[in-house]
Design an enzyme around this catalytic site. Structure first.
Site, mmCIF file in Angstrom:
data_model
loop_
_atom_site.group_PDB
_atom_site.id
_atom_site.type_symbol
_atom_site.label_atom_id
_atom_site.label_comp_id
_atom_site.label_asym_id
_atom_site.label_seq_id
_atom_site.Cartn_x
_atom_site.Cartn_y
_atom_site.Cartn_z
ATOM 1 N N CYS A 1 0.186 2.812 6.398
ATOM 2 C CA CYS A 1 0.565 1.484 6.878
ATOM 3 C C CYS A 1 0.734 0.582 5.668
ATOM 4 C CB CYS A 1 -0.493 0.932 7.827
ATOM 5 S SG CYS A 1 -2.157 0.840 7.137
ATOM 6 N N GLY B 1 1.302 -3.648 4.208
ATOM 7 C CA GLY B 1 1.186 -5.070 4.454
ATOM 8 C C GLY B 1 2.502 -5.700 4.884
ATOM 9 N N HIS C 1 -9.289 3.415 -1.853
ATOM 10 C CA HIS C 1 -7.862 3.143 -1.693
ATOM 11 C C HIS C 1 -7.369 2.301 -2.873
ATOM 12 C CE1 HIS C 1 -4.087 1.815 -0.155
ATOM 13 N NE2 HIS C 1 -4.497 0.914 0.715
ATOM 14 N N CYS D 1 0.806 -1.225 0.000
ATOM 15 C CA CYS D 1 0.000 0.000 0.000
ATOM 16 C C CYS D 1 0.839 1.276 0.000
ATOM 17 C CB CYS D 1 -0.940 0.019 1.208
ATOM 18 S SG CYS D 1 -2.138 -1.314 1.213
#
Length: 405
Positions: free
Chosen positions: A391, A393, A361, A95
Site C-alpha cells: 500500500c 500513501g 519498514h 512506501c
C-alpha cells in the site's frame, strides 16, 4: 518483448530507526554504498567488471531531505567506487518506492532500453525522520478538502470498515514475530542479507535489530492504541466521514506492536536481459511477469494492495490460485488481513517468513526487500510464483509478480 530476469537480490539488516540504533552512525550515502559494494561479489564479479556492464542504478527513497536528498543514488554509486559513466536516479512513490525502482528497471529491460540494471531502495529513518520533508500531502488544505488523515488513522479506518478487531491485529502481529523468529533460526533470512560495513570495513550490523521474538499476546494486549489521540483527540476521525458517513466512529485498534517498525536499511536487485546474463555468466533466478501501480481511495489510503494485485494478475494472465506465495507489506496489521479477505488467500501463503511488523519498514527500501524475500521463500520451498504488493500513501498500490526460472 524481452524477458526481465532477476539475477540476484540482497538487503542490509534493518537497524532500529532511532539514535540508539546500530545504523544511526551510518549516513544514508554510506548505507546504500555498503549494499552496492556487496553486490558484485554475490554474482561472481568485481566492482569494476559489473559496473562496466551496468546501464542504470535506480533507487527508491521517500524522505529526500538533508543528507538523504540530492539524488542519494548517484552519490552512493560514486562513493561505492562504481564506474562514473553509470547513471543513477532516485525515485519517490512513498512506501512503494523500492518496488517502483525495480519495476522501472524491469520495464526498461523488457523494452530493450537497458540490458543490465541495479534497482532497489534506501531509507535512514533514524537520520531523516519520516515526515521531515514536509510536503503537499501534509498541507492542511488536503485534510480539509479531501479528508486526508495520517496513515495510522487510515489503518484504523480500514480495520473498522472491514470488521477487523483489536484481537485480530494483535494475533496477526504475534504471528509475524513468530514467523520471523522461526525463519531467522533456520537461516532463511540470511541468504540475501549482507552486513553493513563502515568505510574502514568494520561491521556495523549483521543481523536485524527490530524483531521481538519474546513477544506474547499478553504483551500486545497491554499496549495502548497508537492513533486514538490523533483521531479522537484532534478530531481527525471526523474528517473521514465526508467519504464514509456510514461510520459513527472509528475503532482504533492498532498499537506500536501491530504497526510496522521504524528502521534503517537498503536493498538492491540485479535485473537484466538473458543476453546480458550470458555475456556476464550470470544465473537467472526469476523473471518479472507483471509490474503495475494503481490509484485507490485516498482517505482509507491503504487498500491499494487488492486492486494492484488484481491488476498484476490480469497483466500476467493469472489467477490467485496460480500464485504460490504473497508478500504483502505489513505497514499495519489490517493491511494484510484486508488483502487476504479481499482476494481469498489463506494466511499460510502470505508473509511466510514474517513481515514489517517484526522486521521493520525502511520506507524507500521495503519494496525491494520484499522482492528478495519472495524469491528466497520460493527457493526454500521449491515453489514457482510469488506476488509482492505494498500500500502507498495518498491512496495507491503497487504489485509485482515474479516466476522462478
Amino acid at each position: 518483448m524481452i524477458d526481465a530476469l532477476v539475477f540476484d537480490a540482497l538487503r542490509t539488516p534493518r537497524g532500529a530507526g532511532k539514535p540508539t540504533g546500530a545504523l544511526y552512525s551510518c549516513a544514508p550515502l554510506d548505507l546504500l554504498a555498503s549494499a552496492l559494494r556487496a553486490a558484485p561479489g554475490r554474482v561472481g564479479h568485481t566492482r569494476e567488471s559489473l559496473s562496466a556492464a551496468l546501464d542504470e542504478l535506480a533507487v527508491g527513497c521517500v524522505t529526500q531531505v538533508g543528507e538523504q536528498g540530492g539524488c542519494v543514488a548517484r552519490t552512493a554509486l560514486l562513493a561505492a567506487g562504481y564506474d562514473p559513466r553509470v547513471p543513477a536516479v532516485t525515485l519517490n512513490r512513498f512506501c512503494g518506492s523500492g518496488l517502483e525502482a525495480v519495476n522501472d528497471a524491469a520495464a526498461k529491460v523488457r523494452a530493450g532500453f537497458c540490458a543490465l540494471a541495479l534497482a532497489g531502495g534506501v531509507e535512514s529513518m533514524s537520520r531523516a525522520p519520516m515526515g521531515s520533508d514536509g510536503g503537499a500531502l501534509l498541507d492542511p488544505r488536503m485534510a480539509l478538502g479531501w479528508g486526508l488523515v495520517p496513515q495510522g488513522v487510515s489503518a484504523d479506518l480500514l480495520a473498522t470498515l472491514h470488521g477487523i478487531t483489536r484481537a485480530d491485529v494483535d494475533a496477526y502481529a504475534l504471528e509475524s514475530q513468530r514467523r520471523a523468529a522461526a525463519a531467522e533460526a533456520r537461516g532463511a533470512l540470511a541468504r540475501g542479507r549482507v552486513p553493513v560495513l563502515d568505510r574502514a570495513g568494520a561491521t556495523l550490523l549483521d543481523r536485524d535489530e527490530h524483531p521481538r521474538p519474546q513477544t506474547t499476546l499478553e504483551d500486545l494486549a497491554r499496549l495502548t492504541p497508537a492513533f486514538a489521540q490523533l483521531g479522537e483527540g484532534l478530531g481527525l476521525d471526523a474528517l473521514t466521514r465526508r467519504v464514509y458517513p456510514q461510520l459513527a466512529r472509528i475503532d482504533h485498534v492498532h498499537t506500536a506492536g501491530s504497526s510496522s517498525g521504524v528502521v534503517d536499511g537498503a536493498a538492491l536487485a540485479l535485473l537484466g536481459s538473458a543476453e546480458a546474463g550470458r555475456r556476464l555468466g550470470l544465473r537467472a533466478r526469476a523473471r518479472v511477469r507483471a509490474a503495475v501501480s494503481v490509484g485507490s481511495e485516498p482517505v482509507v489510503m491503504l487498500s491499494g494492495v487488492a486492486p494492484a494485485a488484481q491488476a498484476a494478475l490480469w497483466q500476467a494472465g493469472m489467477r490467485v490460485s496460480d500464485v504460490d506465495l504473497f508478500e504483502v507489506n505489513e505497514a499495519f496489521a489490517a493491511v494484510p488481513l484486508y488483502f487476504m479477505d479481499a482476494l481469498g488467500v489463506p494466511h499460510e501463503r502470505v508473509n511466510v517468513n514474517g513481515g514489517a511488523i517484526a522486521l521493520g519498514h525502511p520506507l524507500g527500501a521495503t519494496g525491494a526487500m520484499l522482492l528478495g524475500a519472495a524469491l528466497e521463500a520460493l527457493e526454500e520451498r521449491g515453489e514457482g510464483v510469488a506476488l509482492v504488493t505494498l500500500c502507498i500513501g495518498g491512496g495507491m498500490g503497487i504489485a509485482t509478480i515474479i516466476e522462478r526460472v
